[in-house]
Design a protein around this motif. Sequence first.
Motif: not given
Length: 248
Positions: A57-82
């Motif tokens: 939202r603040l306009g940054y280019r973001v690379t999210p890194v997360e070890p848990d596959p369940g959390m990554r799957a939710r991030l992908d679903t809830a954050t379109p384009g990321t």
Amino acid sequence: MVDQFHALSFGAAAESYDRYRPSYPEPAVEWAVDRPAPAEVLDLGAGTGILTRVLLRLGYRVTPVEPDPGMRARLDTATPGTVARAGSAERVPLPDGSVDAIVAGQAYHWFDHPVAHAEGARLLRPGGTYAAIFNHRDESVPWVAELTAITVELLGGRGARDDGPDVDGYGREFAPVERNEFRHSVTLTPESLVGMISTRSHYLTASPQRQREVAAAIRKLTAGHPELAGRESFALPYRTLVFRGRRR
């Protein structure tokens, strides 16, 4: 030593985590990054993307890194384009000197700090920041202090504390750590307060019987405390602490 049993307990509750955990105030995130958008920001231990979405939202280019596959799957679903990348604070799948800032929202205390700091120094460009951000319930409010007492008694752990590094905590490749504090609140109902507590690691790893006891105690608190009784919703105040170190 990092408690992996608790650290990796969140994936099974990823949807609830994303729904009930508080976000972060934008001024705190801007202070943590300390670079104008669009800077390159690495979100370590990104979880379900709560901090990632503030950064976007603040306009940054973001690379999210997360070890848990369940959390990554939710991030992908809830954050379109990321798309979250698999990795950890100690082993990040990015090249040397590739980011302007590294942030960790609520995840920093799970890191192997000496290894994570060395990895951060590898990734950051000179002058870049490494920041740990923590939302702590404001226990100066009486009913919040009682909520903490319930969770500590029934689940263990501790109340709010400064989880960040000390002034020299990021290591010799970083300038002394700076600390700042920001205030915000979230609006909850009695049931969403139960839901929020149900995303804590000590709750997730507790027995079903103990989980029921915690939920019942929270409902009793919201029904009987004079600041909460009879209210359909209420504000839960937070102190957001930020610990920022700059790459030399």
